[in-house]
Scaffold this motif. Structure first.
Motif, PDB file in Angstrom:
ATOM      1  N   LEU A   1     -50.350  15.253  30.116  1.00  0.00           N
ATOM      2  CA  LEU A   1     -48.941  15.605  30.309  1.00  0.00           C
ATOM      3  C   LEU A   1     -48.764  16.413  31.597  1.00  0.00           C
ATOM      4  CD1 LEU A   1     -46.048  15.586  29.256  1.00  0.00           C
ATOM      5  CD2 LEU A   1     -46.647  17.579  27.851  1.00  0.00           C
ATOM      6  N   LEU A   2     -49.612  17.396  31.823  1.00  0.00           N
ATOM      7  CA  LEU A   2     -49.540  18.197  33.049  1.00  0.00           C
ATOM      8  C   LEU A   2     -49.668  17.323  34.295  1.00  0.00           C
ATOM      9  CD1 LEU A   2     -51.765  21.250  32.089  1.00  0.00           C
ATOM     10  CD2 LEU A   2     -49.338  21.348  32.713  1.00  0.00           C
ATOM     11  N   ALA A   3     -50.481  16.301  34.218  1.00  0.00           N
ATOM     12  CA  ALA A   3     -50.739  15.430  35.363  1.00  0.00           C
ATOM     13  C   ALA A   3     -49.539  14.543  35.708  1.00  0.00           C
ATOM     14  CB  ALA A   3     -51.972  14.569  35.110  1.00  0.00           C
ATOM     15  N   THR A   4     -48.547  14.492  34.838  1.00  0.00           N
ATOM     16  CA  THR A   4     -47.400  13.617  35.107  1.00  0.00           C
ATOM     17  C   THR A   4     -46.409  14.216  36.097  1.00  0.00           C
ATOM     18  OG1 THR A   4     -46.069  14.477  33.254  1.00  0.00           O
ATOM     19  CG2 THR A   4     -47.521  12.576  32.804  1.00  0.00           C
ATOM     20  N   ASP A   5     -46.374  15.556  36.210  1.00  0.00           N
ATOM     21  CA  ASP A   5     -45.389  16.183  37.086  1.00  0.00           C
ATOM     22  C   ASP A   5     -45.852  17.587  37.464  1.00  0.00           C
ATOM     23  OD1 ASP A   5     -43.029  17.559  38.107  1.00  0.00           O
ATOM     24  OD2 ASP A   5     -41.852  15.915  37.251  1.00  0.00           O
ATOM     25  N   GLY A   6     -45.954  17.835  38.756  1.00  0.00           N
ATOM     26  CA  GLY A   6     -46.412  19.132  39.240  1.00  0.00           C
ATOM     27  C   GLY A   6     -45.534  20.289  38.802  1.00  0.00           C
ATOM     28  N   MET A   7     -44.283  20.019  38.474  1.00  0.00           N
ATOM     29  CA  MET A   7     -43.391  21.099  38.071  1.00  0.00           C
ATOM     30  C   MET A   7     -43.717  21.605  36.668  1.00  0.00           C
ATOM     31  SD  MET A   7     -41.983  21.513  40.854  1.00  0.00           S
ATOM     32  CE  MET A   7     -40.765  22.761  40.531  1.00  0.00           C
ATOM     33  N   LEU A   8     -44.570  20.912  35.941  1.00  0.00           N
ATOM     34  CA  LEU A   8     -45.019  21.399  34.635  1.00  0.00           C
ATOM     35  C   LEU A   8     -46.162  22.410  34.761  1.00  0.00           C
ATOM     36  CD1 LEU A   8     -45.059  18.143  32.480  1.00  0.00           C
ATOM     37  CD2 LEU A   8     -43.499  20.097  32.254  1.00  0.00           C
ATOM     38  N   VAL A   9     -46.813  22.415  35.915  1.00  0.00           N
ATOM     39  CA  VAL A   9     -48.008  23.236  36.116  1.00  0.00           C
ATOM     40  C   VAL A   9     -47.632  24.623  36.609  1.00  0.00           C
ATOM     41  CG1 VAL A   9     -50.223  23.396  37.319  1.00  0.00           C
ATOM     42  CG2 VAL A   9     -49.335  21.151  36.646  1.00  0.00           C
ATOM     43  N   ARG A  10     -48.213  25.622  35.971  1.00  0.00           N
ATOM     44  CA  ARG A  10     -47.981  27.003  36.418  1.00  0.00           C
ATOM     45  C   ARG A  10     -48.574  27.180  37.799  1.00  0.00           C
ATOM     46  NH1 ARG A  10     -49.575  32.552  33.292  1.00  0.00           N
ATOM     47  NH2 ARG A  10     -48.464  33.920  34.728  1.00  0.00           N
ATOM     48  N   ARG A  11     -47.864  27.931  38.606  1.00  0.00           N
ATOM     49  CA  ARG A  11     -48.320  28.146  39.961  1.00  0.00           C
ATOM     50  C   ARG A  11     -48.135  29.595  40.348  1.00  0.00           C
ATOM     51  NH1 ARG A  11     -43.787  25.181  39.188  1.00  0.00           N
ATOM     52  NH2 ARG A  11     -41.942  26.146  40.036  1.00  0.00           N
ATOM     53  N   PRO A  12     -48.837  30.015  41.352  1.00  0.00           N
ATOM     54  CA  PRO A  12     -49.830  29.239  42.096  1.00  0.00           C
ATOM     55  C   PRO A  12     -51.127  29.093  41.308  1.00  0.00           C
ATOM     56  CG  PRO A  12     -49.822  31.501  42.882  1.00  0.00           C
ATOM     57  CD  PRO A  12     -48.720  31.392  41.857  1.00  0.00           C
ATOM     58  N   LEU A  13     -51.880  28.097  41.714  1.00  0.00           N
ATOM     59  CA  LEU A  13     -53.256  27.926  41.259  1.00  0.00           C
ATOM     60  C   LEU A  13     -54.138  28.200  42.461  1.00  0.00           C
ATOM     61  CD1 LEU A  13     -53.322  24.535  39.282  1.00  0.00           C
ATOM     62  CD2 LEU A  13     -53.744  26.799  38.349  1.00  0.00           C
ATOM     63  N   LEU A  14     -55.208  28.925  42.255  1.00  0.00           N
ATOM     64  CA  LEU A  14     -56.168  29.144  43.321  1.00  0.00           C
ATOM     65  C   LEU A  14     -57.527  28.746  42.794  1.00  0.00           C
ATOM     66  CD1 LEU A  14     -56.264  30.278  46.260  1.00  0.00           C
ATOM     67  CD2 LEU A  14     -57.186  32.367  45.242  1.00  0.00           C
ATOM     68  N   VAL A  15     -58.151  27.791  43.476  1.00  0.00           N
ATOM     69  CA  VAL A  15     -59.467  27.305  43.080  1.00  0.00           C
ATOM     70  C   VAL A  15     -60.458  27.786  44.131  1.00  0.00           C
ATOM     71  CG1 VAL A  15     -60.861  25.276  42.517  1.00  0.00           C
ATOM     72  CG2 VAL A  15     -58.388  25.290  42.005  1.00  0.00           C
ATOM     73  N   VAL A  16     -61.296  28.729  43.722  1.00  0.00           N
ATOM     74  CA  VAL A  16     -62.265  29.346  44.627  1.00  0.00           C
ATOM     75  C   VAL A  16     -63.623  28.701  44.365  1.00  0.00           C
ATOM     76  CG1 VAL A  16     -63.316  31.512  45.374  1.00  0.00           C
ATOM     77  CG2 VAL A  16     -60.962  31.505  44.495  1.00  0.00           C
ATOM     78  N   PRO A  17     -64.178  27.994  45.360  1.00  0.00           N
ATOM     79  CA  PRO A  17     -65.460  27.326  45.148  1.00  0.00           C
ATOM     80  C   PRO A  17     -66.542  28.315  44.730  1.00  0.00           C
ATOM     81  CG  PRO A  17     -64.479  26.645  47.222  1.00  0.00           C
ATOM     82  CD  PRO A  17     -63.669  27.803  46.715  1.00  0.00           C
ATOM     83  N   GLY A  18     -67.405  27.865  43.827  1.00  0.00           N
ATOM     84  CA  GLY A  18     -68.524  28.688  43.398  1.00  0.00           C
ATOM     85  C   GLY A  18     -69.635  28.664  44.437  1.00  0.00           C
ATOM     86  N   ALA A  19     -70.471  29.663  44.387  1.00  0.00           N
ATOM     87  CA  ALA A  19     -71.617  29.731  45.302  1.00  0.00           C
ATOM     88  C   ALA A  19     -72.728  28.826  44.800  1.00  0.00           C
ATOM     89  CB  ALA A  19     -72.107  31.177  45.395  1.00  0.00           C
ATOM     90  N   ASP A  20     -73.386  28.152  45.720  1.00  0.00           N
ATOM     91  CA  ASP A  20     -74.553  27.326  45.395  1.00  0.00           C
ATOM     92  C   ASP A  20     -74.307  26.330  44.268  1.00  0.00           C
ATOM     93  OD1 ASP A  20     -76.040  28.707  47.353  1.00  0.00           O
ATOM     94  OD2 ASP A  20     -76.496  30.296  45.922  1.00  0.00           O
ATOM     95  N   GLY A  21     -73.140  25.706  44.280  1.00  0.00           N
ATOM     96  CA  GLY A  21     -72.851  24.669  43.305  1.00  0.00           C
ATOM     97  C   GLY A  21     -72.396  25.180  41.948  1.00  0.00           C
ATOM     98  N   ASP A  22     -72.201  26.492  41.819  1.00  0.00           N
ATOM     99  CA  ASP A  22     -71.669  27.036  40.571  1.00  0.00           C
ATOM    100  C   ASP A  22     -70.252  26.526  40.356  1.00  0.00           C
ATOM    101  OD1 ASP A  22     -73.980  28.508  40.170  1.00  0.00           O
ATOM    102  OD2 ASP A  22     -73.136  30.381  40.921  1.00  0.00           O
ATOM    103  N   SER A  23     -69.778  26.627  39.132  1.00  0.00           N
ATOM    104  CA  SER A  23     -68.399  26.258  38.842  1.00  0.00           C
ATOM    105  C   SER A  23     -67.452  27.130  39.654  1.00  0.00           C
ATOM    106  CB  SER A  23     -68.098  26.447  37.358  1.00  0.00           C
ATOM    107  OG  SER A  23     -68.773  25.497  36.590  1.00  0.00           O
ATOM    108  N   PRO A  24     -66.305  26.594  40.013  1.00  0.00           N
ATOM    109  CA  PRO A  24     -65.347  27.403  40.764  1.00  0.00           C
ATOM    110  C   PRO A  24     -64.719  28.462  39.862  1.00  0.00           C
ATOM    111  CG  PRO A  24     -64.350  25.321  40.160  1.00  0.00           C
ATOM    112  CD  PRO A  24     -65.798  25.247  39.745  1.00  0.00           C
ATOM    113  N   THR A  25     -64.112  29.428  40.505  1.00  0.00           N
ATOM    114  CA  THR A  25     -63.262  30.383  39.802  1.00  0.00           C
ATOM    115  C   THR A  25     -61.843  29.870  39.956  1.00  0.00           C
ATOM    116  OG1 THR A  25     -64.744  32.217  40.311  1.00  0.00           O
ATOM    117  CG2 THR A  25     -62.471  32.776  39.743  1.00  0.00           C
TER     118      THR A  25
END
Length: 127
Positions: free
Chosen positions: A86-110
């Motif tokens: 459902l979230l993928a159908t419309d960006g206005m459904l998604v809470r913002r902002p989202l910040l995706v911080v890459p993890g170090a050495d292949g760790d999961s992002p924050t």
């Protein structure tokens, strides 16, 4: 570390405050407009897992579309997978902002959902 991905909406005042915070702290980032380039279900599922948050935290509960679709009543009955679709159908459904911080050495992002200055400071500002 590669640059964080800042997912925002140009007319959102919270996104503007978050952008000003990032700029004020000299943090480089890639910006993505959520209305023009809505996250897809795979991205949302990955970010949801990485965040450790309940899926309901990814919904823009103050948005007009959320209210028009009466998601407050529908959301509790949806599985995480259904909510992500459902979230993928419309960006206005998604809470913002989202910040995706890459993890170090292949760790999961924050993944930071919404703008909470103290949380962003703890995650992004290194002494």
């Amino acid at each position: 570390m590669t640059e964080p991905l800042f997912i925002c909406y140009a007319r959102c005042s919270t996104c503007a405050r978050a952008r000003a915070w990032l700029d004020g702290h000299g943090i480089a980032y890639r910006e993505r407009d959520i209305r023009e380039d809505n996250p897809n279900a795979d991205e949302l599922a990955f970010w949801h897992r990485a965040s450790g948050l309940p899926i309901r935290r990814f919904f823009n509960t103050s948005g007009q579309l959320y209210r028009a679709m009466r998601l407050k009543d529908r959301l509790p009955g949806l599985s995480d997978a259904e909510a992500i679709e459902l979230l993928a159908t419309d960006g206005m459904l998604v809470r913002r902002p989202l910040l995706v911080v890459p993890g170090a050495d292949g760790d999961s992002p924050t993944v930071l959902v919404g703008f909470r200055e103290a949380q962003w400071e703890q995650t992004l500002v290194r002494d």
